[in-house]
Design a protein around this motif. Structure first.
Motif, PDB file in Angstrom:
ATOM      1  N   GLY A  13       0.800  -1.221   0.000  1.00 37.00           N
ATOM      2  CA  GLY A  13       0.000   0.000   0.000  1.00 37.00           C
ATOM      3  C   GLY A  13       0.828   1.263   0.000  1.00 37.00           C
ATOM      4  N   THR A  14       2.049   1.167  -0.498  1.00 37.37           N
ATOM      5  CA  THR A  14       2.986   2.286  -0.437  1.00 37.37           C
ATOM      6  C   THR A  14       2.754   3.285  -1.569  1.00 37.37           C
ATOM      7  OG1 THR A  14       4.636   0.743   0.455  1.00 37.37           O
ATOM      8  CG2 THR A  14       5.441   2.878  -0.307  1.00 37.37           C
ATOM      9  N   THR A  15       2.812   4.566  -1.238  1.00 36.43           N
ATOM     10  CA  THR A  15       2.768   5.623  -2.244  1.00 36.43           C
ATOM     11  C   THR A  15       4.199   5.895  -2.690  1.00 36.43           C
ATOM     12  OG1 THR A  15       0.860   6.582  -1.122  1.00 36.43           O
ATOM     13  CG2 THR A  15       1.969   7.949  -2.767  1.00 36.43           C
ATOM     14  N   VAL A  16       4.420   5.921  -3.991  1.00 36.12           N
ATOM     15  CA  VAL A  16       5.787   5.945  -4.528  1.00 36.12           C
ATOM     16  C   VAL A  16       5.925   7.016  -5.600  1.00 36.12           C
ATOM     17  CG1 VAL A  16       7.557   4.601  -5.742  1.00 36.12           C
ATOM     18  CG2 VAL A  16       6.025   3.460  -4.120  1.00 36.12           C
ATOM     19  N   LEU A  17       7.059   7.705  -5.591  1.00 31.21           N
ATOM     20  CA  LEU A  17       7.469   8.538  -6.718  1.00 31.21           C
ATOM     21  C   LEU A  17       8.854   8.093  -7.126  1.00 31.21           C
ATOM     22  CD1 LEU A  17       6.722  10.889  -8.612  1.00 31.21           C
ATOM     23  CD2 LEU A  17       7.954  12.414  -7.050  1.00 31.21           C
ATOM     24  N   MET A  18       8.993   7.651  -8.364  1.00 34.07           N
ATOM     25  CA  MET A  18      10.279   7.171  -8.860  1.00 34.07           C
ATOM     26  C   MET A  18      10.722   8.015 -10.046  1.00 34.07           C
ATOM     27  SD  MET A  18       9.158   3.704 -10.977  1.00 34.07           S
ATOM     28  CE  MET A  18      10.662   3.638 -11.987  1.00 34.07           C
ATOM     29  N   VAL A  19      12.000   7.914 -10.364  1.00 31.64           N
ATOM     30  CA  VAL A  19      12.512   8.550 -11.571  1.00 31.64           C
ATOM     31  C   VAL A  19      13.255   7.518 -12.402  1.00 31.64           C
ATOM     32  CG1 VAL A  19      12.757  10.783 -10.412  1.00 31.64           C
ATOM     33  CG2 VAL A  19      14.743   9.292 -10.593  1.00 31.64           C
ATOM     34  N   THR A  20      13.167   7.668 -13.714  1.00 30.33           N
ATOM     35  CA  THR A  20      13.885   6.797 -14.628  1.00 30.33           C
ATOM     36  C   THR A  20      14.003   7.497 -15.976  1.00 30.33           C
ATOM     37  OG1 THR A  20      13.968   4.582 -15.636  1.00 30.33           O
ATOM     38  CG2 THR A  20      11.799   5.591 -15.422  1.00 30.33           C
ATOM     39  N   HIS A  21      14.965   7.026 -16.770  1.00 31.89           N
ATOM     40  CA  HIS A  21      15.076   7.487 -18.156  1.00 31.89           C
ATOM     41  C   HIS A  21      14.545   6.424 -19.111  1.00 31.89           C
ATOM     42  CE1 HIS A  21      18.617   4.962 -17.533  1.00 31.89           C
ATOM     43  NE2 HIS A  21      18.545   4.713 -18.816  1.00 31.89           N
ATOM     44  N   ASP A  22      14.110   5.284 -18.550  1.00 31.24           N
ATOM     45  CA  ASP A  22      13.728   4.124 -19.340  1.00 31.24           C
ATOM     46  C   ASP A  22      12.200   4.019 -19.429  1.00 31.24           C
ATOM     47  OD1 ASP A  22      12.988   1.255 -19.854  1.00 31.24           O
ATOM     48  OD2 ASP A  22      15.163   1.031 -19.986  1.00 31.24           O
ATOM     49  N   GLN A  23      11.660   4.148 -20.630  1.00 26.62           N
ATOM     50  CA  GLN A  23      10.215   4.107 -20.812  1.00 26.62           C
ATOM     51  C   GLN A  23       9.607   2.779 -20.389  1.00 26.62           C
ATOM     52  OE1 GLN A  23       8.684   5.424 -24.639  1.00 26.62           O
ATOM     53  NE2 GLN A  23      10.553   6.613 -24.972  1.00 26.62           N
ATOM     54  N   SER A  24      10.283   1.662 -20.704  1.00 29.02           N
ATOM     55  CA  SER A  24       9.715   0.360 -20.373  1.00 29.02           C
ATOM     56  C   SER A  24       9.574   0.199 -18.868  1.00 29.02           C
ATOM     57  CB  SER A  24      10.579  -0.775 -20.962  1.00 29.02           C
ATOM     58  OG  SER A  24      11.891  -0.754 -20.422  1.00 29.02           O
ATOM     59  N   GLU A  25      10.531   0.734 -18.090  1.00 23.28           N
ATOM     60  CA  GLU A  25      10.428   0.683 -16.633  1.00 23.28           C
ATOM     61  C   GLU A  25       9.256   1.535 -16.152  1.00 23.28           C
ATOM     62  OE1 GLU A  25      14.142   1.857 -14.943  1.00 23.28           O
ATOM     63  OE2 GLU A  25      15.267   0.339 -16.047  1.00 23.28           O
ATOM     64  N   ALA A  26       9.136   2.726 -16.713  1.00 26.67           N
ATOM     65  CA  ALA A  26       8.049   3.614 -16.319  1.00 26.67           C
ATOM     66  C   ALA A  26       6.698   2.982 -16.623  1.00 26.67           C
ATOM     67  CB  ALA A  26       8.177   4.953 -17.048  1.00 26.67           C
ATOM     68  N   PHE A  27       6.559   2.396 -17.808  1.00 23.19           N
ATOM     69  CA  PHE A  27       5.290   1.791 -18.205  1.00 23.19           C
ATOM     70  C   PHE A  27       4.962   0.585 -17.338  1.00 23.19           C
ATOM     71  CE2 PHE A  27       4.282   3.350 -22.762  1.00 23.19           C
ATOM     72  CZ  PHE A  27       4.638   4.638 -22.410  1.00 23.19           C
ATOM     73  N   ALA A  28       5.979  -0.202 -16.963  1.00 27.84           N
ATOM     74  CA  ALA A  28       5.744  -1.401 -16.161  1.00 27.84           C
ATOM     75  C   ALA A  28       5.404  -1.073 -14.714  1.00 27.84           C
ATOM     76  CB  ALA A  28       6.982  -2.301 -16.208  1.00 27.84           C
ATOM     77  N   MET A  29       5.898   0.044 -14.211  1.00 24.17           N
ATOM     78  CA  MET A  29       5.779   0.358 -12.789  1.00 24.17           C
ATOM     79  C   MET A  29       4.656   1.319 -12.438  1.00 24.17           C
ATOM     80  SD  MET A  29       8.072  -0.965 -10.625  1.00 24.17           S
ATOM     81  CE  MET A  29       8.208   0.314  -9.375  1.00 24.17           C
ATOM     82  N   ALA A  30       4.446   2.344 -13.240  1.00 25.67           N
ATOM     83  CA  ALA A  30       3.738   3.530 -12.750  1.00 25.67           C
ATOM     84  C   ALA A  30       2.262   3.596 -13.140  1.00 25.67           C
ATOM     85  CB  ALA A  30       4.447   4.796 -13.248  1.00 25.67           C
ATOM     86  N   ASP A  31       1.472   4.184 -12.234  1.00 22.47           N
ATOM     87  CA  ASP A  31       0.080   4.530 -12.523  1.00 22.47           C
ATOM     88  C   ASP A  31      -0.002   5.858 -13.266  1.00 22.47           C
ATOM     89  OD1 ASP A  31      -0.995   2.310 -10.934  1.00 22.47           O
ATOM     90  OD2 ASP A  31      -0.290   3.447  -9.203  1.00 22.47           O
TER      91      ASP A  31
END
Length: 337
Positions: A194-212
């Motif tokens: 139930g954790t609220t998360v803010l991440m950073v990346t330069h990789d689109q595939s990581e962003a698409f797999a992880m983020a709402d």
């Protein structure tokens, strides 16, 4: 009615003194809302300011303007802010920063010095079970794989119960196959907690797999804060359209369409059709899983990517007919040279 945001960034501005005097502004007027339990991601090239945003939220960089709110409380504004240890913000760094001389259990317990000793052990065991390392409490970091080290770092960051977890390029130290596998696993772990998360990346595939929600950044600003699907299908401007996914901006006239602007062509925007009105020449063909991907040079010289069935995968240099599958997204005006 949507929940009040757990995190709100209101027009924050962050910068560093320049050697010649003045201020080098890295983040300028950036705003976003992140709902409780959501995973947000700042996506952009190196130098766009995304890690600086994390550091400002965590309390490692002061604000020049704007404010940061967490759980409705202002934790930072220009010239003032809570110290990092009082912000209820956890951070997992790129290199995981594990202590090599401490075993897994001691690494996870390191941030629990304010927790009563009797509760510490139970909290550590709970976190290790959450990340699937319940049997590795006595192992040392060098005895673990990269993915296991990442899980230890995550357990340590979650152990104090932060209201917000910040992830700085969480997969940068892993090979590409491990990254793709762990992105989905890490999302499941964070959602389970139930954790609220803010991440950073330069990789689109990581962003698409992880983020709402994903914020595409350029020069210290968020150009679009949206779901992955919306960024791909409905980019708000040329930069986002060109940055997200595979695709090309092509003059409408090159496709026989009315108008002076450009249209966004994704590989799935075009279909092979010997009778199609769009003509081109195959300049490269590659096999990707169940189909081929071709680079096609249109009559006007523009090169686009097209997904091909086997029967249309002709030799390089051969002519090919194409048709539009649906109406492409248009961007009025001329694009950059």
């Amino acid at each position: 009615m949507s929940a009040d945001p757990l995190l709100r960034l209101d027009a924050i501005r962050v910068g560093y003194p320049s050697p010649g005097g003045g201020m080098n502004v890295v983040v300028d007027g950036l705003s976003l809302d992140l709902e409780p339990g959501a995973i947000g991601c700042l996506l952009g090239a190196s130098g766009c300011g995304k890690t600086t945003v994390l550091r400002a939220i965590a309390g490692f960089e002061p604000l020049l303007a704007g404010q940061v709110q967490l759980l409705g409380e202002v934790i930072a504004r220009a010239g003032a802010g809570l110290p990092p240890e009082k912000r209820r913000v956890g951070m997992m760094f790129q290199d995981y920063a594990l202590f090599p001389h401490l075993d897994v259990e001691a690494n996870v317990a390191f941030g629990l010095n304010r927790v009563p000793r009797g509760e510490r052990g139970e909290r550590v065991r709970e976190m290790l079970e959450l990340v699937g390392l319940g049997r590795s409490a006595g192992a040392f970091p060098h005895e673990l794989s990269g993915g296991q080290q990442q899980r230890v770092a995550l357990a340590r960051a979650l152990a104090p119960g932060p209201a917000l977890l910040l992830l700085d390029e969480p997969f940068s130290n892993l090979d590409i196959d491990t990254r793709q596998r762990l992105a989905g696993e890490l999302r499941e772990l964070l959602k389970a907690a139930g954790t609220t998360v803010l991440m950073v990346t330069h990789d689109q595939s990581e962003a698409f797999a992880m983020a709402d929600r994903i914020g595409v950044m350029e020069r210290g600003r968020i150009l679009q804060w949206d779901s992955a699907q919306a960024l791909y299908r409905r980019p708000v401007d040329r930069f986002v359209a060109d940055f997200i996914g595979r695709g090309s901006l092509v003059p409408a006239t090159a496709l026989g369409l009315a108008g002076s602007g450009d249209v966004l062509l994704r590989p799935e925007s075009l279909a092979c059709d010997p009778a199609g009105g769009i003509r081109g020449v195959l300049v490269a063909v590659g096999f990707r899983g169940p189909h081929h991907v071709a680079s096609v040079r249109l009559a006007g010289g523009q090169v686009v990517e097209v997904d091909l069935c086997d029967e249309h995968a002709g030799p390089v240099g051969s002519e090919i007919g194409l048709r539009l599958v649906d109406a492409p997204l248009a961007f009025p005006g001329a694009g950059p040279d």
